[in-house]
Write an enzyme that holds these catalytic residues in place. Structure first.
Site, PDB file in Angstrom:
ATOM      1  N   GLU A  40      52.691  45.685  35.786  1.00 32.96           N
ATOM      2  CA  GLU A  40      51.879  46.602  34.995  1.00 32.96           C
ATOM      3  C   GLU A  40      50.700  47.109  35.815  1.00 32.96           C
ATOM      4  O   GLU A  40      50.156  46.405  36.666  1.00 32.96           O
ATOM      5  CB  GLU A  40      51.397  45.914  33.714  1.00 32.96           C
ATOM      6  CG  GLU A  40      52.540  45.621  32.765  1.00 32.96           C
ATOM      7  CD  GLU A  40      52.099  45.017  31.444  1.00 32.96           C
ATOM      8  OE1 GLU A  40      52.795  45.245  30.445  1.00 32.96           O
ATOM      9  OE2 GLU A  40      51.073  44.314  31.403  1.00 32.96           O
ATOM     10  N   CYS A  81      45.588  30.026  35.269  1.00 34.13           N
ATOM     11  CA  CYS A  81      44.322  30.087  34.537  1.00 34.13           C
ATOM     12  C   CYS A  81      44.602  30.049  33.032  1.00 34.13           C
ATOM     13  O   CYS A  81      45.384  30.851  32.511  1.00 34.13           O
ATOM     14  CB  CYS A  81      43.546  31.338  34.917  1.00 34.13           C
ATOM     15  SG  CYS A  81      43.155  31.417  36.688  1.00 34.13           S
ATOM     16  N   CYS A  84      41.329  43.102  30.296  1.00 36.92           N
ATOM     17  CA  CYS A  84      41.239  42.009  31.268  1.00 36.92           C
ATOM     18  C   CYS A  84      41.878  40.741  30.720  1.00 36.92           C
ATOM     19  O   CYS A  84      41.567  40.305  29.613  1.00 36.92           O
ATOM     20  CB  CYS A  84      39.763  41.763  31.596  1.00 36.92           C
ATOM     21  SG  CYS A  84      39.493  40.425  32.762  1.00 36.92           S
ATOM     22  N   CYS A  93      52.123  35.518  38.556  1.00 38.23           N
ATOM     23  CA  CYS A  93      50.909  35.067  39.250  1.00 38.23           C
ATOM     24  C   CYS A  93      51.112  33.666  39.797  1.00 38.23           C
ATOM     25  O   CYS A  93      51.777  32.826  39.181  1.00 38.23           O
ATOM     26  CB  CYS A  93      49.711  35.075  38.292  1.00 38.23           C
ATOM     27  SG  CYS A  93      48.132  34.711  39.118  1.00 38.23           S
ATOM     28  N   SER A 145      39.496  41.243  43.538  1.00 36.55           N
ATOM     29  CA  SER A 145      39.073  40.094  42.732  1.00 36.55           C
ATOM     30  C   SER A 145      39.941  38.884  43.049  1.00 36.55           C
ATOM     31  O   SER A 145      41.169  38.982  43.091  1.00 36.55           O
ATOM     32  CB  SER A 145      39.187  40.439  41.243  1.00 36.55           C
ATOM     33  OG  SER A 145      38.873  39.312  40.444  1.00 36.55           O
ATOM     34  N   SER A 181      36.370  35.569  40.267  1.00 31.93           N
ATOM     35  CA  SER A 181      36.641  35.146  38.886  1.00 31.93           C
ATOM     36  C   SER A 181      36.088  33.732  38.723  1.00 31.93           C
ATOM     37  O   SER A 181      36.789  32.749  38.967  1.00 31.93           O
ATOM     38  CB  SER A 181      38.146  35.177  38.609  1.00 31.93           C
ATOM     39  OG  SER A 181      38.633  36.496  38.617  1.00 31.93           O
ATOM     40  N   LEU A 182      34.835  33.643  38.293  1.00 23.44           N
ATOM     41  CA  LEU A 182      34.141  32.351  38.260  1.00 23.44           C
ATOM     42  C   LEU A 182      34.391  31.619  36.938  1.00 23.44           C
ATOM     43  O   LEU A 182      34.971  30.551  36.911  1.00 23.44           O
ATOM     44  CB  LEU A 182      32.652  32.566  38.489  1.00 23.44           C
ATOM     45  CG  LEU A 182      31.804  31.298  38.595  1.00 23.44           C
ATOM     46  CD1 LEU A 182      32.241  30.439  39.779  1.00 23.44           C
ATOM     47  CD2 LEU A 182      30.325  31.653  38.692  1.00 23.44           C
ATOM     48  N   GLY A 229      48.542  38.880  39.249  1.00 20.21           N
ATOM     49  CA  GLY A 229      48.628  38.189  40.524  1.00 20.21           C
ATOM     50  C   GLY A 229      47.292  37.846  41.149  1.00 20.21           C
ATOM     51  O   GLY A 229      46.245  38.362  40.759  1.00 20.21           O
ATOM     52  N   GLU A 230      47.330  36.944  42.106  1.00 20.02           N
ATOM     53  CA  GLU A 230      46.171  36.546  42.915  1.00 20.02           C
ATOM     54  C   GLU A 230      46.284  37.238  44.269  1.00 20.02           C
ATOM     55  O   GLU A 230      47.116  36.869  45.102  1.00 20.02           O
ATOM     56  CB  GLU A 230      46.137  35.024  43.067  1.00 20.02           C
ATOM     57  CG  GLU A 230      45.200  34.496  44.149  1.00 20.02           C
ATOM     58  CD  GLU A 230      43.770  35.025  44.043  1.00 20.02           C
ATOM     59  OE1 GLU A 230      43.340  35.740  44.980  1.00 20.02           O
ATOM     60  OE2 GLU A 230      43.098  34.735  43.039  1.00 20.02           O
ATOM     61  N   ASN A 284      39.364  38.738  25.795  1.00 20.23           N
ATOM     62  CA  ASN A 284      40.360  39.595  25.151  1.00 20.23           C
ATOM     63  C   ASN A 284      41.510  38.730  24.651  1.00 20.23           C
ATOM     64  O   ASN A 284      42.209  38.110  25.449  1.00 20.23           O
ATOM     65  CB  ASN A 284      40.878  40.638  26.146  1.00 20.23           C
ATOM     66  CG  ASN A 284      39.787  41.599  26.570  1.00 20.23           C
ATOM     67  OD1 ASN A 284      39.189  42.276  25.746  1.00 20.23           O
ATOM     68  ND2 ASN A 284      39.503  41.656  27.862  1.00 20.23           N
TER      69      ASN A 284
END
Length: 397
Positions: A120, A144, A372, A140, A230, A252-253, A198-199, A329
């Site tokens: 996407e 997370c 997000c 990914c 990111s 991305s903390l 993805g990372e 979200n």
């Protein structure tokens, strides 16, 4: 499975199998020259031919070799036997009530035994810019717990061509190429964020090669200051990002204590917060003019207290930083809730008063699952019940 037992990373299920006729999209000039040499183009002509192809692909958005009218007819015919300028295929488009667009893109492949894979890509129009959110993997690597994409298996990394191809598809759909008219004469895709599926730093080489093509002034020409990558904190590749790509960095903390971040972002068990913060201090491209963005999703009763805000400010000492607060979200099946708006404002005010910019991101595209943390490719379709739940969530926000 207990949180501490969850795998840090997933293993890719597949490797990329190119189509019988590969696309030139995503190749460097040197690689295009090699392709030309392989089909017999004379050395004296290759540099000129490469520049012609580059211009047609990345300035004018040619979809076929046949469109390249300043390339000789014989040369075009020979090229068409061996290569294409194909990009991913749009199989679905959704347009949000707020103007956000989400495209489901099918990737060309030479593996006829597997179902075609999809990713996407999201376009977010604003008054002063148009931001394209680009994916780097099918699925990914990471798990997370608050992210919809993290619930999807990792199928494989995208190629540089598949990453660049997302930008080209967006320009196709928006009629946003240099020789075409756009409203007010402005480009519609002005900013790129590597914040899709993805990372990116677990697909470093392809992401690097793609972003260098995107930033090339003789092609797509999007400034590196308008490209943001990111990462969830793949520490060894953070400094490399500054040295080899030189784009803006976002982290991305999402938590300020290792115990909580281990749960939200399991990669933290491999690269804990202290190591991540040091990598940010060492980031070569960081300055007051090019600050690192720290993304912080606001989860009710989880990470949104004023004590969390105070610890966040302490963590950022010595880093040129800004904080992007992201209202959570929702997605079907999640156990998290978004923080109350009053609490988000208190958190933002504390961080701002400590000297850091701390805007609250406006949720965009929630109703089409494009916001997000909501992306998940159609290869893992939502059930009808999940879609009903999603609509209910959107109506209550």
């Amino acid at each position: 499975m207990a949180v501490g037992d969850a795998p840090l990373e997933k293993v890719a299920l597949e490797t990329y199998v190119p189509p019988a006729k590969p696309s030139l999209i995503g190749l460097s000039r040197a690689e295009i020259s090699e392709r030309l040499a392989a089909i017999g183009v004379a050395p004296a002509q290759r540099r000129m031919r490469v520049q012609q192809l580059w211009h047609w692909m990345y300035v004018r958005g040619a979809k076929t070799v046949g469109e390249m009218t300043n390339v000789s007819k014989d040369m075009r015919a020979e090229l068409e036997k061996h290569v294409t300028v194909d990009r991913p295929e749009v199989v679905a488009e959704q347009i949000s009530n707020d103007g956000t667009r989400k495209w489901l893109l099918r990737l060309p492949s030479g593996n006829t035994l597997e179902k075609p894979h999809e990713v996407e890509c999201v376009y977010i129009p604003e008054t002063d810019r148009g931001t394209l959110c680009v994916s780097s993997q099918v699925g990914c690597t990471l798990n997370c717990s608050f992210c919809h994409t993290g619930t999807q298996r990792l199928v494989r990394n995208l190629t540089a061509g598949e990453i660049v191809g997302q930008i080209m598809v967006a320009r196709d759909r928006l009629n946003d190429w240099a020789d075409r008219e756009t409203p007010h004469g402005n480009r519609l895709v002005t900013n790129i964020v590597m914040m899709g599926m993805g990372e990116p730093l677990y697909n470093f080489d392809a992401v690097r090669d793609a972003l260098l093509i995107v930033a090339d002034n003789e092609g797509i020409g999007i400034s590196k200051r308008r490209i943001t990558l990111s990462t969830s904190g793949v520490v060894p590749n953070i400094v490399r990002t500054g040295e080899e790509i030189g784009v803006m960095l976002a982290i991305s903390l999402h938590a300020v204590r290792d115990e909580l971040r281990n749960e939200l972002v399991p990669l933290n068990r491999k690269y804990p917060i202290a190591e991540l913060m040091q990598a940010c201090r060492d980031y070569p491209a960081a300055s007051n003019a090019k600050r690192i963005t720290f993304e912080y999703v606001m989860l009710k009763g989880v990470n949104d207290s004023l004590d969390d805000a105070k610890l966040l400010v302490k963590l950022l000492k010595g880093i040129h930083a800004k904080i992007n607060l992201i209202p959570f979200n929702p997605w079907p099946g999640t156990r998290y809730e978004c923080s109350d708006w009053e609490q988000i404002e208190k958190f933002s005010e504390y961080v701002f008063n400590a000297g850091y910019s701390s805007p609250v991101r406006t949720p965009r595209g929630r109703d089409i699952l494009a916001a997000c943390g909501q992306l998940k490719s159609e290869t893992e379709k939502l059930s009808a019940r999940e879609r009903q739940a999603l609509r209910a969530m959107a109506m209550t926000d």
